[in-house]
Design a protein around this motif. Structure first.
Motif, PDB file in Angstrom:
ATOM      1  N   MET A 130       6.686   7.994   3.630  1.00  0.00           N
ATOM      2  CA  MET A 130       5.850   6.872   4.047  1.00  0.00           C
ATOM      3  C   MET A 130       6.713   5.824   4.731  1.00  0.00           C
ATOM      4  O   MET A 130       7.779   5.479   4.240  1.00  0.00           O
TER       5      MET A 130
ATOM      6  N   THR B 231       8.205  12.417  -2.788  1.00  0.00           N
ATOM      7  CA  THR B 231       7.858  11.299  -1.912  1.00  0.00           C
ATOM      8  C   THR B 231       9.057  10.398  -1.650  1.00  0.00           C
ATOM      9  O   THR B 231      10.038  10.409  -2.396  1.00  0.00           O
TER      10      THR B 231
ATOM     11  N   LEU C  99       0.831  -1.210   0.000  1.00  0.00           N
ATOM     12  CA  LEU C  99       0.000   0.000   0.000  1.00  0.00           C
ATOM     13  C   LEU C  99       0.863   1.257   0.000  1.00  0.00           C
ATOM     14  O   LEU C  99       0.558   2.226  -0.709  1.00  0.00           O
TER      15      LEU C  99
ATOM     16  N   VAL D 121      -6.525   6.375   1.034  1.00  0.00           N
ATOM     17  CA  VAL D 121      -5.379   7.117   1.561  1.00  0.00           C
ATOM     18  C   VAL D 121      -5.303   8.500   0.923  1.00  0.00           C
ATOM     19  O   VAL D 121      -5.150   9.518   1.614  1.00  0.00           O
ATOM     20  N   ILE D 122      -5.417   8.547  -0.394  1.00  0.00           N
ATOM     21  CA  ILE D 122      -5.348   9.828  -1.124  1.00  0.00           C
ATOM     22  C   ILE D 122      -6.485  10.753  -0.688  1.00  0.00           C
ATOM     23  O   ILE D 122      -6.281  11.966  -0.516  1.00  0.00           O
TER      24      ILE D 122
ATOM     25  N   THR E 199       0.745   3.910  -2.976  1.00  0.00           N
ATOM     26  CA  THR E 199       0.402   5.297  -2.658  1.00  0.00           C
ATOM     27  C   THR E 199       1.480   6.236  -3.172  1.00  0.00           C
ATOM     28  O   THR E 199       1.181   7.293  -3.749  1.00  0.00           O
ATOM     29  N   GLU E 200       2.742   5.843  -2.974  1.00  0.00           N
ATOM     30  CA  GLU E 200       3.831   6.676  -3.489  1.00  0.00           C
ATOM     31  C   GLU E 200       3.739   6.822  -5.004  1.00  0.00           C
ATOM     32  O   GLU E 200       3.931   7.923  -5.545  1.00  0.00           O
TER      33      GLU E 200
ATOM     34  N   SER F  33      -7.855   0.870  -1.733  1.00  0.00           N
ATOM     35  CA  SER F  33      -7.072   1.229  -0.556  1.00  0.00           C
ATOM     36  C   SER F  33      -6.290   2.513  -0.798  1.00  0.00           C
ATOM     37  O   SER F  33      -6.268   3.418   0.045  1.00  0.00           O
ATOM     38  N   VAL F  34      -5.642   2.600  -1.956  1.00  0.00           N
ATOM     39  CA  VAL F  34      -4.893   3.810  -2.303  1.00  0.00           C
ATOM     40  C   VAL F  34      -5.829   5.010  -2.367  1.00  0.00           C
ATOM     41  O   VAL F  34      -5.501   6.093  -1.868  1.00  0.00           O
ATOM     42  N   ARG F  35      -7.001   4.808  -2.936  1.00  0.00           N
ATOM     43  CA  ARG F  35      -7.960   5.906  -3.056  1.00  0.00           C
ATOM     44  C   ARG F  35      -8.346   6.450  -1.691  1.00  0.00           C
ATOM     45  O   ARG F  35      -8.464   7.664  -1.501  1.00  0.00           O
TER      46      ARG F  35
ATOM     47  N   ARG G  92       1.126   6.740  -6.885  1.00  0.00           N
ATOM     48  CA  ARG G  92       0.031   7.673  -7.211  1.00  0.00           C
ATOM     49  C   ARG G  92       0.443   9.107  -6.915  1.00  0.00           C
ATOM     50  O   ARG G  92       0.211  10.009  -7.727  1.00  0.00           O
ATOM     51  N   LEU G  93       1.057   9.346  -5.779  1.00  0.00           N
ATOM     52  CA  LEU G  93       1.493  10.695  -5.420  1.00  0.00           C
ATOM     53  C   LEU G  93       2.567  11.206  -6.377  1.00  0.00           C
ATOM     54  O   LEU G  93       2.563  12.382  -6.762  1.00  0.00           O
TER      55      LEU G  93
END
Length: 201
Positions: free
Chosen positions: A105, A60, A45, A191-192, A49-50, A187-189, A52-53
């Motif tokens: 992260m 990041t 995750l 977090v974002i 997430t990284e 899950s990523v969504r 996506r960011l």
């Protein structure tokens, strides 16, 4: 927590501040702390997430548990005392990276609440965001490509979290991510969405 033994040291205040770096980056910096059992999906995750960011143009970095133990914490074992020092070092590095303007992260089991509260305590209020990757131990064992749970149950690995060493789930995490049921994208969504709500991005 280890007491500092350094003396005759003064904190140097640079002219390039965290605030100026955040303005240049066009986003706030923060510590995103992913915690959960081995196999709960923390690293997966955090790295997703990284990604996506990064695609969104954010600065990041992911501090992964295994990677850190190759160098920074290579001299530590898995006793509660060594885990305490492991988290202390990680926390201090994460704080420095946050000061550098990075969304950092961390993907560590960090099994004890006291360890995580110590980590939270070094960051200014609101800059430490705790994500609990919640997954039943049966699911974690089924995902265990390294065979660690099997070794722990047979006694080959001592002090293994969830088997022979305790894991204390967060009582008030900033976000619970049910990694046993949610897809990685969902899950990523989540977090974002929280980072957006908190004004980090």
């Amino acid at each position: 927590m280890t007491e500092t033994k350094s003396s005759n040291v003064v904190w140097h205040r640079a002219t390039v501040t965290r605030e100026r770096r955040e303005l240049q980056n066009n986003h706030r910096s923060a510590i995103l702390w992913f915690t959960g059992l081995s196999g709960a999906g923390k690293s997966t995750l955090a790295h997703a997430t990284e990604e996506r960011l990064h695609q969104m143009g954010c600065r990041t970095f992911v501090m992964d548990g295994d990677n850190v133990r190759h160098g920074l914490c290579g001299d530590l074992g898995f006793s509660l005392e060594d885990r305490d020092e492991n988290i202390r070092r990680i926390s201090e590095v994460a704080k420095l990276m946050m000061e550098a303007g990075v969304i950092v992260m961390t993907a560590f089991i960090s099994p004890l609440r006291t360890h995580r509260e110590s980590a939270r305590g070094i960051a200014p209020h609101g800059d430490f965001i705790e994500f609990f990757c919640d997954s039943p131990i049966e699911v974690c064992e089924a995902r265990d490509v390294k065979g660690l749970y099997k070794k722990a149950r047979s006694g080959e690995i001592k002090e293994f979290t969830g088997i022979s060493s305790p894991y204390e789930p967060p009582e008030r995490p900033d976000l619970v991510v049910n990694t046993a049921e949610l897809t990685l994208d969902d899950s990523v969504r989540r977090v974002i969405d929280l980072l957006t709500l908190r004004g980090v991005i």
